[in-house]
Design a protein around this motif. Structure first.
Motif, mmCIF file in Angstrom:
data_model
loop_
_atom_site.group_PDB
_atom_site.id
_atom_site.type_symbol
_atom_site.label_atom_id
_atom_site.label_comp_id
_atom_site.label_asym_id
_atom_site.label_seq_id
_atom_site.Cartn_x
_atom_site.Cartn_y
_atom_site.Cartn_z
ATOM 1 N N TRP A 140 0.830 -1.212 0.000
ATOM 2 C CA TRP A 140 0.000 0.000 0.000
ATOM 3 C C TRP A 140 0.862 1.259 0.000
ATOM 4 N N HIS A 177 2.030 1.810 -3.378
ATOM 5 C CA HIS A 177 0.934 2.319 -4.202
ATOM 6 C C HIS A 177 0.716 3.817 -3.965
ATOM 7 N N ILE A 178 0.764 4.238 -2.708
ATOM 8 C CA ILE A 178 0.632 5.672 -2.405
ATOM 9 C C ILE A 178 1.664 6.464 -3.196
ATOM 10 N N TRP A 201 0.979 -0.141 -8.830
ATOM 11 C CA TRP A 201 1.140 -1.129 -7.756
ATOM 12 C C TRP A 201 2.535 -1.740 -7.844
ATOM 13 N N HIS A 228 -6.341 10.540 -1.272
ATOM 14 C CA HIS A 228 -6.035 9.164 -1.663
ATOM 15 C C HIS A 228 -4.935 8.590 -0.777
ATOM 16 N N TYR A 266 -6.256 7.943 2.753
ATOM 17 C CA TYR A 266 -7.098 6.742 2.746
ATOM 18 C C TYR A 266 -6.244 5.480 2.879
ATOM 19 N N HIS A 267 -5.216 5.376 2.058
ATOM 20 C CA HIS A 267 -4.382 4.175 2.096
ATOM 21 C C HIS A 267 -3.513 4.105 3.351
ATOM 22 N N GLN A 271 -5.549 2.299 5.723
ATOM 23 C CA GLN A 271 -5.512 0.857 5.482
ATOM 24 C C GLN A 271 -4.229 0.248 6.050
#
Length: 156
Positions: free
Chosen positions: A38, A41-42, A63, A122, A125-126, A129
């Motif tokens: 993650w 990905h960020i 990713w 965004h 948000y991650h 997670q």
């Protein structure tokens, strides 16, 4: 406060929060693989939007499989890039639109201020997670609340 200054603060927070997440992952043994993915990905998504804002046609894997060391370098490079992107920008330029293709190859156009808001949200948000994943794996996640960063002087 003008909107450019607002976004400068948001991206100062973003860089700080990404560094805090990285520190938490570095202190976790073993590093939770999903959390590291993650974070990668960020960072990749931020680079993707950066290239769109610069109107470049660079392909970015959203990713990627990054190591902790690669994430550390990406965090620092992104922090410098966001600073360069925002420094000296006229507030009126934030309502201009950029055109780009999304990951499905569809053509889109978005306002610059909307893109900047999206990137910051965004990433947050991650990071949430990542915190949940780390907690589920028995580790203590980074404390990355915006108000905490402001109270402690990490964001001015």
């Amino acid at each position: 406060m003008d909107m450019v200054r607002h976004f400068e603060r948001m991206f100062a927070y973003d860089a700080w929060a990404n560094r805090e997440v990285l520190k938490a992952l570095q202190s976790s043994d073993p590093c939770p693989a999903k959390s590291l993915r993650w974070l990668g990905h960020i960072l990749a998504a931020e680079w993707l939007w950066m290239t769109r804002l610069q109107e470049e046609d660079t392909e970015v894997a959203v990713w990627p499989d990054l190591t902790l060391g690669q994430c550390q370098q990406q965090i620092e490079d992104l922090a410098a890039s966001w600073t360069r992107c925002l420094t000296g920008k006229a507030e009126s330029s934030l309502t201009a639109s950029i055109s780009y293709k999304n990951s499905k190859g569809e053509d889109w156009s978005s306002r610059i201020d909307d893109v900047l808001m999206h990137v910051a949200m965004h990433s947050t948000y991650h990071r949430g997670q990542i915190a949940a994943d780390m907690r589920a794996a028995g580790f203590t996640p980074a404390y990355t609340d915006f108000i905490h960063a402001v109270r402690k002087g990490f964001v001015k």
